[in-house]
Design an enzyme around this catalytic site. Structure first.
Site, PDB file in Angstrom:
ATOM      1  N   HIS A 160      75.910  18.067  89.693  1.00  0.00           N
ATOM      2  CA  HIS A 160      74.467  17.796  89.613  1.00  0.00           C
ATOM      3  C   HIS A 160      74.166  16.327  89.352  1.00  0.00           C
ATOM      4  CE1 HIS A 160      73.009  22.057  89.392  1.00  0.00           C
ATOM      5  NE2 HIS A 160      74.309  22.205  89.273  1.00  0.00           N
ATOM      6  N   ASP A 369      70.113   8.578  88.345  1.00  0.00           N
ATOM      7  CA  ASP A 369      69.852  10.007  88.175  1.00  0.00           C
ATOM      8  C   ASP A 369      70.377  10.726  89.406  1.00  0.00           C
ATOM      9  OD1 ASP A 369      68.781  12.396  87.211  1.00  0.00           O
ATOM     10  OD2 ASP A 369      66.896  11.452  86.606  1.00  0.00           O
TER      11      ASP A 369
HETATM   12  P1  ADP Z   1      67.774  16.338  83.829  1.00  0.00           P
HETATM   13  O1  ADP Z   1      68.431  17.479  84.522  1.00  0.00           O
HETATM   14  O2  ADP Z   1      68.631  15.121  83.705  1.00  0.00           O
HETATM   15  O3  ADP Z   1      67.171  16.698  82.518  1.00  0.00           O
HETATM   16  P2  ADP Z   1      65.656  16.591  85.848  1.00  0.00           P
HETATM   17  O4  ADP Z   1      64.430  15.765  86.037  1.00  0.00           O
HETATM   18  O5  ADP Z   1      66.407  16.869  87.100  1.00  0.00           O
HETATM   19  O6  ADP Z   1      66.545  15.857  84.759  1.00  0.00           O
HETATM   20  O7  ADP Z   1      65.264  17.989  85.241  1.00  0.00           O
HETATM   21  C1  ADP Z   1      64.582  18.113  84.021  1.00  0.00           C
HETATM   22  C2  ADP Z   1      64.010  19.521  83.906  1.00  0.00           C
HETATM   23  O8  ADP Z   1      63.622  19.723  82.556  1.00  0.00           O
HETATM   24  C3  ADP Z   1      62.768  19.712  84.756  1.00  0.00           C
HETATM   25  O9  ADP Z   1      62.759  21.005  85.301  1.00  0.00           O
HETATM   26  C4  ADP Z   1      61.620  19.521  83.754  1.00  0.00           C
HETATM   27  O10 ADP Z   1      60.478  20.286  84.057  1.00  0.00           O
HETATM   28  C5  ADP Z   1      62.236  20.006  82.473  1.00  0.00           C
HETATM   29  N1  ADP Z   1      61.664  19.257  81.339  1.00  0.00           N
HETATM   30  C6  ADP Z   1      61.692  17.936  81.135  1.00  0.00           C
HETATM   31  N2  ADP Z   1      61.031  17.605  80.006  1.00  0.00           N
HETATM   32  C7  ADP Z   1      60.574  18.753  79.503  1.00  0.00           C
HETATM   33  C8  ADP Z   1      59.820  19.094  78.335  1.00  0.00           C
HETATM   34  N3  ADP Z   1      59.418  18.169  77.456  1.00  0.00           N
HETATM   35  N4  ADP Z   1      59.545  20.392  78.125  1.00  0.00           N
HETATM   36  C9  ADP Z   1      59.972  21.325  78.993  1.00  0.00           C
HETATM   37  N5  ADP Z   1      60.680  21.072  80.099  1.00  0.00           N
HETATM   38  C10 ADP Z   1      60.996  19.810  80.347  1.00  0.00           C
HETATM   39  C1  G6P Z   2      71.578  17.628  83.097  1.00  0.00           C
HETATM   40  C2  G6P Z   2      72.983  18.070  83.416  1.00  0.00           C
HETATM   41  C3  G6P Z   2      73.181  19.546  83.032  1.00  0.00           C
HETATM   42  C4  G6P Z   2      72.778  19.742  81.589  1.00  0.00           C
HETATM   43  C5  G6P Z   2      71.350  19.254  81.345  1.00  0.00           C
HETATM   44  C6  G6P Z   2      70.902  19.374  79.897  1.00  0.00           C
HETATM   45  O1  G6P Z   2      70.720  18.346  83.920  1.00  0.00           O
HETATM   46  O2  G6P Z   2      73.260  17.879  84.787  1.00  0.00           O
HETATM   47  O3  G6P Z   2      74.521  19.933  83.210  1.00  0.00           O
HETATM   48  O4  G6P Z   2      72.888  21.110  81.228  1.00  0.00           O
HETATM   49  O5  G6P Z   2      71.255  17.890  81.735  1.00  0.00           O
HETATM   50  O6  G6P Z   2      71.827  18.757  79.047  1.00  0.00           O
HETATM   51  P1  G6P Z   2      72.561  19.551  77.885  1.00  0.00           P
HETATM   52  O7  G6P Z   2      73.619  18.627  77.397  1.00  0.00           O
HETATM   53  O8  G6P Z   2      71.498  19.842  76.886  1.00  0.00           O
HETATM   54  O9  G6P Z   2      73.127  20.820  78.481  1.00  0.00           O
END
Ligand code: ADP
Ligand code: G6P
Length: 474
Positions: A160, A369
């Site tokens: 991912h 990212d």
């Molecule tokens: P990452 O996987 O690195 O966190 P992404 O942008 O791909 O980054 O995905 C983040 C996910 O987490 C999204 O589906 C978003 O809606 C959710 N998210 C981010 N911030 C919040 C928050 N404060 N509360 C709930 N969901 C959140």
């Molecule tokens: C990114 C990574 C996931 C991970 C998520 C939340 O989306 O690609 O593998 O699960 O962040 O991070 P955490 O360490 O809380 O699982």
């Protein structure tokens, strides 16, 4: 026994124990869960993962229709495998060393032991000839370990996050083991084509296997394919949510509670140093300080989900952002009119959808990212074709969302210009860009992503004998 098994470090829900000892389940953070949850819902299968706590010995259970198979981690494994090797070594290394990775031999030993446990658990729940889909950087050794236990399985792996350039990957003391671990899969998916090419080149140069384009030829006759499958979201679900009368009402309420400003800027991220939150808030504050935006007319809403809070770099980041927001609001804010409205919390999806609807400018500025699903969620929610997206060119999403205002997050002046351009662009231009991005997000949704990957997985090694299940007992 399941025909499809998803294996990810985390289950889609975390166990939460209240003060009075009551147990409840909360959605796990991050984009992996956002993308894969609908995939498991529409394909019958099981999800193997960690429930988020220490030493939880839980039996498999069903939560909201999903079959979940918990894997337990001890306190020292959380420290060494999860916070250590996964998030202190691999995460910064794979994100262009935005922070300095640390390498410790005991972290690696724990990574091997925990990967073995995940492989054994997946082997125990997969039906004969089943498909097992292993997810992300925490589990890169699982494909090979699982193939040794169960040669009858079709094994896919999806990364991912970005795969680093060879010069950076070469730092890793266990680089060869990681490459060999991944080669246990039949198909290895990456966010971008460049990452898949990097991987194949590394396999050729460091492991010495013959390769041609996307294919690696192993000495035992098996082939491994490495290709790009840009991940996405359930766009229709987000759009439906955004169209609901409750969310529309809540979006209006949000605007009123912020003092009905003309422009709302929005950032939504896990609180992670790769996301560029500090730099974006600084750029915005400079625009207010320079008189380009005023606190009466505009506000920046930043929502940051708490993440990996026991890892030092994350603690430092939280303090830095607390200080910046305090200083900016103290210097430039007015009574009831902050420059930045900052929330360090996780939110229900309905609330996020309302924020996306309310936001005039969505600001997504990671230094690196894999994809960034927040950008796609914003676009999916803008069925009105309004709103503007400012997007870092270092997010995987920039490859597809070309009509966003693309920025280099290291260039503060460039970001300032893009923030102003996006917010001042004529409605016609905003909607032209949004319409084009909406076509992309609607057409390439997560069902297509999973369908493409799983379809291609069955096409690699088509002659593999999926009935050859060895004697196997746990
Ligand atoms: P990452 O996987 O690195 O966190 P992404 O942008 O791909 O980054 O995905 C983040 C996910 O987490 C999204 O589906 C978003 O809606 C959710 N998210 C981010 N911030 C919040 C928050 N404060 N509360 C709930 N969901 C959140
Ligand atoms: C990114 C990574 C996931 C991970 C998520 C939340 O989306 O690609 O593998 O699960 O962040 O991070 P955490 O360490 O809380 O699982």
């Amino acid at each position: 026994m399941s025909e499809l098994v998803i294996v990810a470090n985390r289950l889609p829900v975390d166990q939460v124990i209240d003060d009075d000892g009551g147990i409840s389940w909360r959605r796990s953070p991050g984009g992996l869960v956002t993308a894969l949850e609908p995939v498991l819902r529409s394909n019958e299968g099981a999800w193997v993962g960690w429930p988020g706590g220490v030493d939880q010995q839980l039996e498999p259970f069903v939560s909201e229709g999903l079959h979940l198979v918990p894997v337990s981690l001890s306190a020292s494994e959380i420290e060494e495998f999860y916070e250590g090797f996964s998030n202190g070594s691999l995460w910064p290394l794979y994100h262009d060393v935005v922070a300095k990775p640390e390498y410790h031999r005991e972290w690696w030993d724990s990574y091997v032991a925990v990967n073995q446990r995940f492989a054994e658990q997946a082997a125990a729940v997969a039906a004969t000839g089943a498909t097992v889909w292993v997810q992300d950087y925490q589990l890169q050794l699982v494909p090979q370990m699982l193939r040794e236990l169960r040669p009858d399985l079709r094994i896919g792996f999806y990364l991912h996050i970005p795969f680093p350039p060879s010069e950076l990957f070469a730092q890793l003391p266990w680089r060869r083991q990681i490459l060999e671990g991944l080669l246990g899969a039949d198909l290895i998916g990456f966010q971008l084509a460049g990452a898949a090419q990097n991987f194949v080149r590394l396999v050729r140069n460091r492991v010495g296997h013959r390769t041609h384009r996307e294919r690696v030829y192993l000495p035992d006759g098996r082939e491994v394919r490495a290709a790009a499958y840009p991940i996405s979201i359930d766009a229709a679900e987000f759009e439906d949510l955004a169209r609901s009368p409750e969310v529309a009402r809540r979006a209006e309420e949000i605007r009123e509670s912020l003092g009905s400003p003309k422009k709302i800027f929005l950032g939504v991220d896990r609180l992670d140093y790769t996301k560029g939150i500090f730099a974006r808030l600084r750029a915005y504050a400079e625009l207010v300080e320079g008189g380009h935006l005023s606190v009466e007319d505009a506000v920046f809403v930043q929502v940051a989900t708490p993440s990996r809070e026991r890892v030092e770099e994350y603690r430092i980041l939280r303090d830095e952002i607390d200080r910046l927001v305090g200083r900016v609001n103290g210097d430039l804010g007015q009574l009831g009119r902050p420059v930045i409205s900052y929330m360090h919390s996780s939110m229900p999806r309905e609330e996020l959808a309302a924020l996306y609807r309310a936001a005039d400018v969505m600001v997504v500025t990671p230094f690196r990212d894999g994809m960034n699903l927040v950008a796609k969620e914003y676009v999916a929610c803008r069925y009105d074709d309004a709103g503007a997206l400012v997007l870092s060119e270092f997010a995987g999403a920039a490859n597809e969302l070309r009509q966003a205002w693309l920025v280099n997050p290291y260039d503060i002046n460039g970001m300032k210009t893009a923030l102003l351009d996006a917010c001042q662009a004529p409605e016609k231009e905003q909607s032209r860009r949004m319409r084009a991005m909406r076509r992309t997000v609607t057409e390439r949704d997560v069902a297509k992503w999973a369908g493409d990957f799983l379809g291609d997985l069955t096409a690699v090694n088509p002659d593999q004998d999926l009935t050859l299940r060895p004697d196997f007992d746990y």
